[in-house]
Design an enzyme around this catalytic site. Structure first.
Site, PDB file in Angstrom:
ATOM      1  N   HIS A  24      -1.679 -54.451 -20.771  1.00 29.77           N
ATOM      2  CA  HIS A  24      -0.384 -53.965 -21.307  1.00 29.77           C
ATOM      3  C   HIS A  24       0.805 -53.516 -20.391  1.00 29.77           C
ATOM      4  CE1 HIS A  24      -0.770 -49.639 -20.551  1.00 29.77           C
ATOM      5  NE2 HIS A  24      -2.238 -49.803 -20.768  1.00 29.77           N
ATOM      6  N   ASP A  65      -2.604 -48.003 -14.551  1.00 35.54           N
ATOM      7  CA  ASP A  65      -2.541 -48.188 -15.869  1.00 35.54           C
ATOM      8  C   ASP A  65      -1.339 -48.520 -16.437  1.00 35.54           C
ATOM      9  OD1 ASP A  65      -3.219 -47.934 -18.473  1.00 35.54           O
ATOM     10  OD2 ASP A  65      -2.832 -45.787 -18.672  1.00 35.54           O
ATOM     11  N   GLU A  91       1.621 -50.391 -25.225  1.00 37.81           N
ATOM     12  CA  GLU A  91       0.284 -49.902 -25.751  1.00 37.81           C
ATOM     13  C   GLU A  91       0.167 -48.045 -25.572  1.00 37.81           C
ATOM     14  OE1 GLU A  91      -3.914 -48.152 -24.713  1.00 37.81           O
ATOM     15  OE2 GLU A  91      -1.837 -48.049 -23.207  1.00 37.81           O
ATOM     16  N   GLU A  92       0.911 -47.773 -24.800  1.00 38.72           N
ATOM     17  CA  GLU A  92       0.699 -46.133 -24.378  1.00 38.72           C
ATOM     18  C   GLU A  92       1.288 -45.260 -25.477  1.00 38.72           C
ATOM     19  OE1 GLU A  92      -0.823 -45.095 -22.156  1.00 38.72           O
ATOM     20  OE2 GLU A  92      -0.813 -46.168 -20.272  1.00 38.72           O
ATOM     21  N   ASP A 108      -7.723 -52.808 -18.988  1.00 40.52           N
ATOM     22  CA  ASP A 108      -7.059 -51.655 -19.081  1.00 40.52           C
ATOM     23  C   ASP A 108      -7.940 -50.419 -18.747  1.00 40.52           C
ATOM     24  OD1 ASP A 108      -5.024 -49.772 -19.686  1.00 40.52           O
ATOM     25  OD2 ASP A 108      -5.303 -50.019 -21.826  1.00 40.52           O
ATOM     26  N   HIS A 115      -2.287 -41.760 -16.005  1.00 38.44           N
ATOM     27  CA  HIS A 115      -1.046 -40.949 -16.660  1.00 38.44           C
ATOM     28  C   HIS A 115      -0.480 -40.026 -15.797  1.00 38.44           C
ATOM     29  CE1 HIS A 115      -2.736 -41.973 -21.031  1.00 38.44           C
ATOM     30  NE2 HIS A 115      -2.544 -43.174 -20.445  1.00 38.44           N
TER      31      HIS A 115
END
Length: 463
Positions: A279, A291, A325-326, A353, A423
């Site tokens: 992503h 990520d 995606e997030e 991912d 994140h």
């Protein structure tokens, strides 16, 4: 002239290995190309350092779309195009502030708003704190949390070797913690960051208010693990202390964005599609290098390797860089929607991912016959220290794919350090090791090649 003839002979010797169907020789070529002639680390450096964070709807996300499209076009694929997808546009606003107010002593702690959260009032929120370890514990307290800040403080379980199991076991407090606390009249929630180590980085992530009316929404933020430890200890000494936090995030109107798609057309079965992807969006606190910048460039590197070696796939290989995606999954859902409209037949999908760390194997979604078939490839991977072939979740973007017969796989890197960065503001380019990233790309190329060569077992053939 002699040098030219020698160079041509060397190139042809590399290409003819495919015609000989010598899997071991071909796989060795994939790893050699990845480790000596890859572009993935350079691509990631640009995505991370020149573009930066790529939250859906942002200018940087749009820049990343155009950059990746241009790079795929430079590879000389058979097709490169954009697929429209409407995505949410949430913005963080000013940097959040928070402190523990204990007997007039203010102790600042690191927090960050969770994705999709509403803002606090402009003056912030100040209230007493109720610490809970679970949604069940919250429900048992019920109305006792009214007018207070609910502090979810359940750590990720350190006993699991598979750290994604620990992540899944603690994730509900982030995803629905605010929704559940709001039902009982809480004025805000603070959630312990989903991280296995103690540090000062708050980790963001998506959360949802479910079907609550908007007037019931309450602000919610993540607190660093060190901050959570300090708040918990402070509450033991003074259960009536107060907590203050302020954030100015908001949700803006949806934005038009794109999935980025490139294809190598199959020579024998062009109607059969094999997807490899990651992503393109990331959270806004950092570069999103693990990520999922790593997954994006590894997927691009797969087709770079195959194109560089002049590999002619039997089936159509499609690299898909998914958007959103997030905080919504809109890219994966749109891809499947269009696929159904076109009546496309996907036989295989591979997603990266889980970070750019050393590859260990694959997590596979398949019936028994196809799972056993992929397990049969293990001997070919053994020289590269790839050993884990397990049944399990493959990837959030490809989970939408529902072709009648499809095998899905997710690259499994070593996960022990992944949640140190996930994140958070330290998910930057310097956290990615070049060699580990390249090994992952070679590993993905190898599995895609083996499935392309041997096909998948159809249900009727396995009975």
């Amino acid at each position: 002239m002699k040098k030219t003839i020698l160079l041509t002979a060397l190139i042809l010797s590399g290409l003819t290995s495919f015609a000989q169907s010598n899997d071991e020789k071909n796989i060795k070529l994939f790893y050699k190309k990845a480790l000596t002639d890859s572009k993935c680390y350079t691509w990631l450096e640009y995505l991370s350092n020149d573009i930066g964070s790529r939250l859906s709807g942002s200018d940087n996300a749009a820049k990343a779309v155009q950059y990746c499209k241009a790079q795929l076009e430079n590879l000389g694929l058979d097709k490169v195009y954009l697929q429209e997808v409407t995505v949410p546009h949430w913005v963080r606003g000013e940097k959040e502030t928070a402190y523990i107010l204990d007997n007039k002593t203010k102790t600042v702690v690191p927090i960050c708003a969770l994705g999709g959260s509403v803002a606090t009032p402009k003056t912030g929120v100040t209230a007493e704190v109720v610490e809970v370890k679970s949604i069940k514990e919250l429900n048992d307290l019920g109305e006792k949390v009214k007018g207070k800040i609910v502090f979810y403080n359940r750590p990720m379980d350190p006993e699991n070797i598979e750290t994604f199991i620990s992540y899944g076991g603690a994730g509900d407090q982030r995803r629905v913690g605010a929704q559940e606390a709001a039902k009982f009249g809480a004025v805000g929630t603070i959630v312990r960051s989903l991280n296995l180590r103690l540090d000062d980085f708050p980790h963001t992530g998506a959360q949802s208010y479910g079907d609550l009316p908007k007037e019931k929404y309450i602000p919610t933020a993540a607190i660093s693990t060190n901050g959570a430890e300090l708040l918990s200890e402070s509450l033991k000494n003074n259960p009536t202390l107060k907590f203050y936090f302020k954030q100015s995030c908001e949700t803006l109107p949806d934005v038009l964005s794109y999935n980025v798609i490139g294809e190598l057309t199959g020579k024998e079965h062009p109607e059969n599609i094999m997807v490899v992807g990651g992503h393109l969006d990331s959270w806004d606190l950092a570069d999103g290098s693990h990520d999922d910048g790593a997954g994006v460039v590894q997927s691009m590197e797969v087709v770079h390797i195959l194109k560089n070696l002049n590999y002619k796939p039997k089936n159509t290989i499609r690299v898909v860089l998914f958007m959103n995606e997030e905080n919504g999954g809109k890219g994966g859902a749109k891809y499947e929607e269009v696929s159904k409209q076109k009546n496309e037949n996907h036989i295989f999908a591979l997603e990266s991912d889980s970070g750019g760390f050393t590859p260990r194997g694959f997590s596979i979604e398949a019936d028994d016959a196809n799972f056993k078939k992929i397990q049969g490839f293990k001997d070919l991977f053994e020289p590269y220290l790839i050993h884990s072939f397990t049944l399990g979740h493959s990837g959030s973007d490809i989970e939408h794919l529902t072709s009648k017969t499809i095998v899905k796989a997710g690259l499994k890197p070593d996960s022990q350090r992944y949640f140190d960065y996930h994140h958070a503001a330290n998910d930057k380019f310097d956290a990615v090791n070049k060699r580990e990233l390249e090994l992952g790309a070679a590993t993905m190329t190898t599995l895609l090649y083996l499935v392309d060569q041997t096909g998948i077992i159809l249900p009727s053939a396995s009975n």
